[in-house]
Design an enzyme around this catalytic site. Structure first.
Site, short mmCIF file in Angstrom:
data_model
loop_
_atom_site.label_atom_id
_atom_site.label_comp_id
_atom_site.label_asym_id
_atom_site.label_seq_id
_atom_site.Cartn_x
_atom_site.Cartn_y
_atom_site.Cartn_z
N LYS A 316 0.82 -1.23 0.00
CA LYS A 316 0.00 0.00 0.00
C LYS A 316 0.85 1.26 0.00
O LYS A 316 2.04 1.24 0.30
CB LYS A 316 -0.98 -0.04 1.18
CG LYS A 316 -2.12 -1.01 0.87
CD LYS A 316 -3.29 -0.89 1.79
CE LYS A 316 -4.40 -1.84 1.29
NZ LYS A 316 -5.44 -2.05 2.28
N ARG A 351 -3.87 -9.96 4.87
CA ARG A 351 -4.20 -10.02 3.43
C ARG A 351 -3.00 -9.54 2.63
O ARG A 351 -2.57 -8.40 2.78
CB ARG A 351 -5.41 -9.10 3.20
CG ARG A 351 -5.95 -9.06 1.79
CD ARG A 351 -7.15 -8.11 1.74
NE ARG A 351 -7.67 -8.00 0.40
CZ ARG A 351 -7.15 -7.21 -0.54
NH1 ARG A 351 -6.13 -6.45 -0.27
NH2 ARG A 351 -7.69 -7.18 -1.75
C1 7PJ Z 1 -8.38 -4.35 1.45
C2 7PJ Z 1 -9.48 -5.07 1.01
C3 7PJ Z 1 -8.08 -4.33 2.85
C4 7PJ Z 1 -10.00 -5.75 3.15
C5 7PJ Z 1 -8.52 -4.11 -0.68
C6 7PJ Z 1 -5.51 -3.13 -2.03
C7 7PJ Z 1 -6.83 -2.49 -2.22
N1 7PJ Z 1 -10.29 -5.78 1.84
N2 7PJ Z 1 -9.55 -4.92 -0.33
N3 7PJ Z 1 -8.92 -5.03 3.64
N4 7PJ Z 1 -7.77 -3.77 0.38
N5 7PJ Z 1 -10.77 -6.41 4.02
O1 7PJ Z 1 -5.33 -4.35 -2.00
O2 7PJ Z 1 -4.54 -2.34 -1.95
O3 7PJ Z 1 -7.15 -3.70 3.35
S1 7PJ Z 1 -8.23 -3.61 -2.32
#
Ligand code: 7PJ
Length: 371
Positions: A316, A351
């Site tokens: 990020k 994640r």
């Molecule tokens: C996240 C997400 C996160 C959850 C994305 C990226 C943007 N879902 N979906 N948490 N980020 N729960 O991967 O940079 O931080 S999309």
């Protein structure tokens, strides 16, 4: 690097601190140490991660907050002075209790969730794996490398990304989910659209991951409740296109804590019980560098709501603000450092794009902490 503005000002620990204060207090576990039957350390959410102190935080009039850190050894004296015996007992119970299994996963350990973006324009891996076969192959490799969950998304939430229709989003994700679910893998659907949730669940998705905390589509709450599936509620301020323009909070950590607690209560009223809910502070979604860093340094506060926590920091832009040389694919070091920080705070799910590297980092961090 952006200027870092602190919104929580710290005072020295004092067993009489905040004693006459009658407003709400917030409690963030800190002083992390592995919980090894040490009476001065308490376990974080039933894991082997432990905490040896509590940061006690109150809001300040006019914005911001102030806090003091009390070692657990001094807590009893403070509790007597503050008269908050029942409150502290309830807080400690919630912070310490092992969570029930979530989507069949044991919440005493830290799970890696692998990201599969089935989008042509995603900012960090877009364009590389945008066909069903490539997505399935990459997800299968992630499972072999130690991922417990595969998060499948068909819409980029990057500021400025093209919008896609719900049908297009469904066409992208459903074949991938169907194939992975048929092999017995735990799949979450990353969407803010109720129609996509329904199609994904029909295809075998086990978890609904919604960056709008089930607020982005008026049918989402009802669809999620009826599905009987676990949900992930993420905090976002504003809308993806404009959320980074000028995000503002009274105190980011406390405002987001209150927001997530409020969303949990809405879910419960709609028939989604707390053991089906996981929360996520939403790093990078309507947050400045300071907001992100305050959240990352107090992640364990979120154990206070009694649900598992998911953390998403992978590649990020806050990493790029700390290291401006690093474009998204050069943020592995920062991604791993923030994942290990999440693990230290007892976060149950992380994640990531880079599964084997993160699994290895967490294994090594676990092996080299006190045994
Ligand atoms: C996240 C997400 C996160 C959850 C994305 C990226 C943007 N879902 N979906 N948490 N980020 N729960 O991967 O940079 O931080 S999309």
């Amino acid at each position: 690097m952006d200027e870092i503005k602190r919104s929580v000002l710290r005072s020295p620990a004092d067993v009489r601190g905040f004693a006459d204060f009658e407003g709400p207090l917030y409690y963030a576990p800190t002083g992390f140490i592995d919980h090894a039957d040490d009476p001065n350390t308490l376990p974080l959410a039933g894991s082997r991660r432990g905490f040896s102190a509590l940061e006690i935080i109150r809001r300040r009039e006019g914005g911001g907050a102030e806090s003091m850190i009390l070692p657990l050894l001094a807590l009893e004296g403070w509790v007597q002075n503050s008269g908050r015996v029942d409150e502290i007992n309830a807080v400690l119970d919630r912070l310490m209790a092992k969570r029930p299994d979530y989507a069949g996963l044991d919440m005493a350990s830290c799970h890696v969730m692998g990201i599969i973006n089935v989008t042509p324009d995603s900012f960090s891996d877009g364009g590389d794996y945008n066909t069903t076969e490539q997505s399935v192959a990459r997800a299968t490799a992630m499972i072999e490398q130690g991922a417990s969950i595969i998060d499948v998304g068909g819409e980029s939430t990057r500021p400025g990304a093209d919008t896609v229709s719900e049908d297009e989003e469904i066409n992208r994700v459903v074949p991938v989910i169907r194939e992975l679910a048929s092999k017995g893998h735990v799949v979450s659907i990353d969407t803010r659209h109720a129609g996509v949730m329904e199609a994904a669940i029909e295809a075998g998705a086990a978890i609904i991951n919604d960056v709008t905390g089930l607020e982005g589509d008026e049918r989402s709450m009802e669809v999620a409740a009826a599905s009987g599936k676990p949900v992930m509620l993420m905090h976002m301020q504003g809308e993806p296109g404009t959320m980074q323009a000028d995000p503002k909070y009274d105190c980011a950590v406390l405002d987001i804590y209150d927001y997530l607690l409020d969303r949990i209560e809405s879910c419960e009223r709609a028939g989604i019980s707390r053991d089906r809910i996981c929360i996520d502070p939403g790093i990078g979604f309507g947050k400045t560098l300071s907001h992100n860093l305050e959240l990352l340094s107090r992640l364990a506060i979120f154990h206070g709501v009694g649900c598992p926590i998911l953390l998403g920091t992978s590649r990020k832009s806050f990493i790029g603000k700390i290291d401006p040389k690093a474009d998204p694919k050069q943020r592995l070091g920062g991604s791993i450092a923030s994942a290990v920080n999440g693990w230290r705070h007892g976060v149950q799910m992380i994640r990531v794009h880079d599964v084997p590297e993160t699994v290895q980092a967490i294994s090594v961090a676990s092996s080299t902490s006190i045994v």
